[in-house]
Motif scaffolding. Structure first.
Motif, PDB file in Angstrom:
ATOM      1  N   ASP A 243       0.853  -1.294  -0.261  1.00  0.00           N
ATOM      2  CA  ASP A 243      -0.047  -0.034   0.034  1.00  0.00           C
ATOM      3  C   ASP A 243       1.282   1.446  -0.262  1.00  0.00           C
ATOM      4  O   ASP A 243       1.891   1.806   1.066  1.00  0.00           O
ATOM      5  CB  ASP A 243      -0.490   0.334   1.303  1.00  0.00           C
ATOM      6  N   PRO A 244       1.079   2.041  -0.937  1.00  0.00           N
ATOM      7  CA  PRO A 244       0.986   2.868  -0.940  1.00  0.00           C
ATOM      8  C   PRO A 244       1.802   4.125  -0.023  1.00  0.00           C
ATOM      9  O   PRO A 244       2.517   5.037   0.749  1.00  0.00           O
ATOM     10  CB  PRO A 244       0.848   3.804  -2.615  1.00  0.00           C
ATOM     11  N   ARG A 245       0.195   4.208   0.807  1.00  0.00           N
ATOM     12  CA  ARG A 245       0.378   5.070   1.544  1.00  0.00           C
ATOM     13  C   ARG A 245       0.873   4.990   3.196  1.00  0.00           C
ATOM     14  O   ARG A 245       1.596   5.412   3.643  1.00  0.00           O
ATOM     15  CB  ARG A 245      -1.316   5.644   2.484  1.00  0.00           C
ATOM     16  N   LEU A 246       1.310   3.516   3.164  1.00  0.00           N
ATOM     17  CA  LEU A 246       2.078   2.533   4.003  1.00  0.00           C
ATOM     18  C   LEU A 246       3.810   2.245   3.587  1.00  0.00           C
ATOM     19  O   LEU A 246       4.525   3.256   4.268  1.00  0.00           O
ATOM     20  CB  LEU A 246       1.501   1.580   4.672  1.00  0.00           C
ATOM     21  N   VAL A 247       3.717   2.179   2.620  1.00  0.00           N
ATOM     22  CA  VAL A 247       5.011   2.299   2.179  1.00  0.00           C
ATOM     23  C   VAL A 247       5.862   2.734   0.366  1.00  0.00           C
ATOM     24  O   VAL A 247       5.045   2.693  -0.527  1.00  0.00           O
ATOM     25  CB  VAL A 247       5.439   0.586   1.395  1.00  0.00           C
ATOM     26  N   PRO A 248       6.027   4.007   0.724  1.00  0.00           N
ATOM     27  CA  PRO A 248       6.491   5.046  -0.186  1.00  0.00           C
ATOM     28  C   PRO A 248       6.922   4.488  -0.730  1.00  0.00           C
ATOM     29  O   PRO A 248       6.556   4.727  -2.217  1.00  0.00           O
ATOM     30  CB  PRO A 248       6.707   5.922   0.470  1.00  0.00           C
ATOM     31  N   GLU A 249       7.656   3.681  -0.492  1.00  0.00           N
ATOM     32  CA  GLU A 249       9.099   3.628  -2.042  1.00  0.00           C
ATOM     33  C   GLU A 249       7.854   2.134  -2.999  1.00  0.00           C
ATOM     34  O   GLU A 249       8.701   1.458  -3.971  1.00  0.00           O
ATOM     35  CB  GLU A 249      10.160   2.920  -1.916  1.00  0.00           C
ATOM     36  N   ALA A 250       6.552   1.892  -2.739  1.00  0.00           N
ATOM     37  CA  ALA A 250       6.109   0.834  -3.495  1.00  0.00           C
ATOM     38  C   ALA A 250       6.036   1.248  -5.152  1.00  0.00           C
ATOM     39  O   ALA A 250       5.739   2.005  -5.667  1.00  0.00           O
ATOM     40  CB  ALA A 250       4.220   0.372  -2.495  1.00  0.00           C
ATOM     41  N   ARG A 251       5.966  -0.147  -5.583  1.00  0.00           N
ATOM     42  CA  ARG A 251       6.176  -0.234  -6.989  1.00  0.00           C
ATOM     43  C   ARG A 251       4.977  -0.909  -7.697  1.00  0.00           C
ATOM     44  O   ARG A 251       4.391  -1.596  -7.170  1.00  0.00           O
ATOM     45  CB  ARG A 251       7.547  -0.671  -7.731  1.00  0.00           C
ATOM     46  N   THR A 252       4.680  -0.634  -8.983  1.00  0.00           N
ATOM     47  CA  THR A 252       3.486  -1.460  -9.216  1.00  0.00           C
ATOM     48  C   THR A 252       4.374  -2.679 -10.117  1.00  0.00           C
ATOM     49  O   THR A 252       5.054  -2.565 -10.242  1.00  0.00           O
ATOM     50  CB  THR A 252       3.066  -0.175 -10.683  1.00  0.00           C
TER      51      THR A 252
END
Ligand code: ADP
Ligand code: ASP
Ligand code: MG
Length: 474
Positions: A243-252
């Motif tokens: 979840d990008p709100r929790l892990v900003p470096e998340a990728r598609t």
């Protein structure tokens, strides 16, 4: 030859205001040039929450809150409509429709306040108003840019059981109704705009498919119409590694399997309603998750096989709105069928059991249910085990609402040794305390329970540990 058929769903933020609706309408009208398109819309963002909140207040006797809400919804939808539709006759006819829906809402709120009782059926009708307000506006926005379109209420199409708040579709009747209503419209070159999230029981009573259920509406209709593909337009570029709100470096993740996406959804990845992929499994209809704010990006394709990656772990997810229930005592080894009785009780309440862990001596069984189900479940268990509690065979049935589940997901984890070791080593090193652990025999996920406060830390630690933010997540 008939044109290919696409079902597209636009979520709340994708229809959040006039600009968003105009952008979404543009996406639809371009697609409709070469394809038959059915659109499913959610309510404008935040509207369903506000409708439900006002319903709860009405049941406490507060009529003001709902009167204020109805007026504010009127303003909000009229304002958007005024921007989207310049042609007066078309705008007036939609305004008329909106007034009818708002009047129905007002009557329901007043009735609820008078009786001080909110029945599941009334709550479903109230919750449905956002979608029903949005669909006619979306159709008018399409007509404005030259695409033939009409709104259709999903109560005409999706036949469900009568379980309010989380109804299950009946596939055969839904297929029959959807085909007979929608195929002629498609053949006439129209784009039907269907209200997401709702259906109706066989006797015509409106039901909802559960919060976030418009994703499910899209795949139910996609399967019923044998669509070639389904596109879920949302506010992120597909399914991300977390979840990008929790892990900003998340990728598609460019491609993911049904199974992986379903595991993520089940364990809280809000981007998909947990049941979304069920209807498309038999026919393997591909489902895309794409960003309506960046339609030039491809997003994520969800397919039967997905695309394998060497390392095994594909994504992480977490679910916060859960409670841990424990049942145990030294005597329960001798109690027949503790497990059977426990889960018959949860099944009767339709409480989704998200994770189960049991020590081998049967001294203690613990499992997680969604928070809204926690207290009713504990009460029902105390009743079921009343005798055993009285004789101190069972010495505790407790609930802890301050927990979260974190899940590590990937089909290639199956048969890849070391994933669990790596997971728990990293968490140990970072001092994240584990309350319970489970790994299904499918080996496509390892899930564990932590204190709610440690959830985000656990996600970030594991995202780094498995290199999900760096290597191509394909
Ligand atoms: P919609 O209104 O379009 O249905 P939702 O808010 O229900 O959108 O779902 C999209 C949100 O899901 C994203 O904004 C994101 O914060 C959240 N999300 C949680 N986990 C993931 C994930 N793994 N990948 C993408 N989005 C995720
Ligand atoms: N509007 C509904 C909800 O907020 C359904 C959805 O958005 O999918 O739950
Ligand atoms: Mg959603």
């Amino acid at each position: 030859m008939t044109k290919p058929l696409q079902v597209m769903k636009f979520g709340g933020t994708s229809v959040g205001d006039a600009t968003c609706i105009a952008r979404a309408a543009q996406i639809v009208s371009s697609a409709a040039e070469g394809m038959r398109v059915v659109v499913v819309v959610s309510a404008m963002s935040g509207v369903t929450n506000r409708l439900i909140d006002a319903a709860k207040r009405a049941s406490d006797g507060d009529v003001e809150a709902s009167a204020t809400l109805v007026e504010s919804l009127r303003q909000q939808h009229r304002a958007a409509l005024a921007v989207l539709v310049s042609e007066e006759a078309s705008r007036l006819s939609v305004e008329h429709k909106l007034e009818e829906i708002l009047a129905e809402g007002k009557r329901l709120y007043d009735g609820t306040a008078m009786l001080r009782e909110l029945t599941p059926r009334a709550l479903d009708i109230i919750s449905s108003l956002g979608e029903r307000l949005c669909a006619p506006m979306f159709a008018a926005a399409l007509r404005q840019i030259g695409t033939l379109s009409h709104s259709v209420e999903a109560t005409q199409l999706i036949v469900t059981d009568s379980y309010h708040g989380g109804a299950e579709p009946r596939a055969d009747e839904t297929r029959q109704r959807s085909s007979s209503h929608l195929l002629p419209l498609l053949a006439a070159g129209e784009v039907p705009i269907v209200t997401g999230f709702i259906g109706a029981s066989q006797d015509g009573k409106l039901t909802t498919l559960g919060r976030g259920g418009s994703d499910y509406s899209a795949t139910i209709l996609g399967a019923a119409l044998n669509a070639d593909e389904i596109i879920i337009w949302t506010d992120v570029e597909g399914v991300l590694t977390a979840d990008p709100r929790l892990v900003p470096e998340a990728r598609t993740i460019p491609e993911i399997s049904y199974r992986e996406a379903a595991e993520l959804a089940y364990f809280g990845a809000k981007v998909l309603h947990p049941k979304t992929l069920r209807p498309v499994l038999p026919e393997s209809i591909p489902v895309w998750i794409r960003n309506s704010f960046a339609p030039e990006k491809l997003g994520t394709k969800i397919t039967q096989k997905g695309k394998s990656i060497g390392g095994g772990v594909k994504a992480l997810t977490a679910i916060r709105d859960v409670a841990l229930i424990s049942l145990g005592g030294p005597g329960i080894v001798g109690v027949p069928d503790v497990i059977g009785r426990t889960f018959t009780t949860t099944a009767e309440l339709r409480a989704d059991v998200l994770l189960i862990s049991q020590s081998s001596s049967q001294n203690d069984i613990c499992f997680l249910v969604s928070k809204p189900h926690a207290h009713v479940t504990v009460d029902a268990l105390r009743k079921e085990f009343a005798q055993d509690l009285a004789h101190e065979v069972v010495d505790h049935i407790t609930v802890d609402p301050n927990v979260a589940i974190v899940a590590v997901v990937g089909e290639n984890m199956r048969g890849t040794p070391g994933v669990a070791g790596k997971t728990f080593n990293a968490l140990g090193r970072e001092k994240v305390n584990l309350i319970a652990i489970a790994q299904g025999s499918s080996e496509t996920n390892i899930s564990f329970v932590v204190d709610e406060k440690s959830m985000q830390h656990a996600l970030r630690v594991l995202h780094r540990e498995f290199g999900l933010g760096q290597s191509p997540a394909s």
